[in-house]
Design an enzyme around this catalytic site. Structure first.
Site, PDB file in Angstrom:
ATOM      1  N   LEU A  63      -1.467   1.851   1.283  1.00 49.07           N
ATOM      2  CA  LEU A  63      -0.322   2.404   0.552  1.00 49.07           C
ATOM      3  C   LEU A  63       0.045   3.809   1.012  1.00 49.07           C
ATOM      4  CD1 LEU A  63      -1.410   1.137  -2.964  1.00 49.07           C
ATOM      5  CD2 LEU A  63       0.480   0.247  -1.575  1.00 49.07           C
ATOM      6  N   CYS A  64       1.328   4.008   1.190  1.00 46.53           N
ATOM      7  CA  CYS A  64       1.852   5.307   1.624  1.00 46.53           C
ATOM      8  C   CYS A  64       1.372   6.438   0.735  1.00 46.53           C
ATOM      9  CB  CYS A  64       3.386   5.241   1.606  1.00 46.53           C
ATOM     10  SG  CYS A  64       4.222   6.827   1.768  1.00 46.53           S
ATOM     11  N   PHE A  65       1.348   6.189  -0.579  1.00 44.79           N
ATOM     12  CA  PHE A  65       1.020   7.288  -1.485  1.00 44.79           C
ATOM     13  C   PHE A  65      -0.480   7.577  -1.548  1.00 44.79           C
ATOM     14  CE2 PHE A  65       5.387   6.468  -2.780  1.00 44.79           C
ATOM     15  CZ  PHE A  65       5.870   7.777  -2.836  1.00 44.79           C
ATOM     16  N   ALA A  82       2.631   1.141   3.178  1.00 42.47           N
ATOM     17  CA  ALA A  82       3.347   0.288   2.217  1.00 42.47           C
ATOM     18  C   ALA A  82       3.759   1.099   0.989  1.00 42.47           C
ATOM     19  CB  ALA A  82       2.458  -0.869   1.806  1.00 42.47           C
TER      20      ALA A  82
END
Lengths: 127, 258
Positions: free
Chosen positions: B139-141, B77
């Site tokens: 989360l992607c990060f 995400a």
């Protein structure tokens, strides 16, 4: 056991003695995806057309569709595979099968690639 | 030399951006060449990866106030609104359409080079591997996949500034990427990743257009594509197709597919 045939979209299909066709993904495609994390198979009983997306597979950073090599009815899916995705890499032409289809147009098999033609296709892929 | 047609589009809502990118993939096939859109988001929005469970996103208080949209591409995400997003669509028989890593590395390494030319040392992460359970991170990060662009940070994994993910269709590859420019606003600490401008304040003075131009120049140097800026926004040129595609991304059945 009949030799598998291949679609240009990297699915293999093998016509079995009982008239059903077993479908999977080629080792080339599995290797290209790397690190598989999720798979969605079609429902048993679904009528599919050749070339139609019948499921999706997700690797760490990419989602790919896979396609029905022939038209027909999905009569069985490898229900344990989504929980054992490593099987796709370890045994793509055996226990890594995806679905079994009852073909409605067996002549469609004639349009697919044999092993030699598929190997040539892979070699021609850009790198 | 392959021409790369480029759009620098106006901000739009999540479903409109996803629909435009789906149309972009179809256009790449029709035109038989790679196409890329750079764009922003008109409101803070969380995009989910194609198969991320929505329950996980809805249970995360750090993003509870934000609208959700589901991407066709994979990955984790992303909180949009303070990032620069790109979508590149490539015919499958183009050299960028073969193995997934080729297209990741083309866009990510070229930005590493751009940052390096401006005194910012970035690198491509080697990937943590499945044993690190990155898929369990929303989360992607917070994830680290092979080829993610990272800069030095408090952990050996570095601080991620650019991540990308793909949808591999029968005739095209669609790759989404997000360059985190600033810390997202209106989110909890768990989603408040620092962006390029906080980590390197000098970057705040770089015009956004200059970053994109340098990125494209470097793509030319490293991959041989020839970028050409398209006249007018992509959304305006393909409004009917985008409107037709937008319904799927507004539909709860798509958002809640998993």
């Amino acid at each position: 056991m009949a030799a598998p045939q291949f679609a240009k979209t990297h699915e293999w299909i093998r016509l079995e003695a009982d008239g059903l066709a077993t479908v999977g993904i080629s080792s080339y495609a599995v290797e290209a995806l790397t690190d598989l994390v999720f798979m969605q198979l079609p429902k048993v009983g679904r009528q599919v057309k050749a070339g139609e997306s019948i499921g999706e597979i997700e690797s760490v950073k990419a989602v790919s569709d896979f396609y029905a090599p022939v038209s027909g009815e999905v009569v069985e899916v490898n229900a344990s595979l989504p929980n054992q995705l490593e099987t796709l890499g370890n045994d793509p032409y055996g226990n890594g099968w995806l679905v079994r289809i009852r073909p409605t147009s067996p002549a469609e098999l004639d349009t697919l690639l044999d092993q030699a033609a598929y190997d040539s296709l892979i070699k021609s892929q850009p790198h | 030399m392959t021409e790369l047609l480029v759009w620098l589009d106006e901000p739009a809502e999540g479903h409109a951006n996803m629909a435009a990118d789906e149309v972009l993939a179809g256009e790449a096939v029709r035109q038989n060449r790679p196409l890329v859109r750079f764009y922003r988001w008109s409101q803070m929005t969380v995009s989910l990866g194609a198969f991320q469970p929505i329950a996980t996103a809805e249970a995360e208080p750090a993003i509870a106030s934000l609208p959700l949209v589901r991407r066709p591409s994979g990955g984790g995400a992303i909180v949009h609104g303070s990032d620069l997003t790109y979508a590149v669509a490539v015919p499958r028989d183009h050299p960028w359409g073969d193995r997934p890593q080729v297209l990741y590395d083309a866009f990510h390494q070229s930005l590493v080079d751009v940052l390096g030319s401006r005194g910012i040392v970035a690198r491509l992460h080697p990937g943590r591997g499945l044993q690190e359970n990155d898929e369990g991170r929303l989360l992607c990060f917070d994830r680290r996949a092979r080829g993610d662009l990272v800069v030095s940070g408090p952990s050996p994994d570095g601080h991620k500034l650019l991540g990308s993910a793909q949808r591999r269709l029968k005739a095209a590859v669609l790759q989404h990427g997000s360059l985190l420019l600033e810390t997202p606003r209106g989110v909890g600490a768990a989603a408040a990743h620092a962006g390029l401008f906080e980590l390197f304040p000098e970057a705040r003075s770089w015009p956004e257009g200059a970053i994109v131009a340098a990125w494209l120049d470097r793509l030319t140097a490293t991959t041989g594509v020839e970028p050409r800026i398209a006249g007018g926004p992509f959304a305006a040129a393909h409004a009917d197709k985008i409107a037709a595609a937008a319904g799927r991304f507004e539909d709860a059945a798509w958002l809640r597919r998993r």
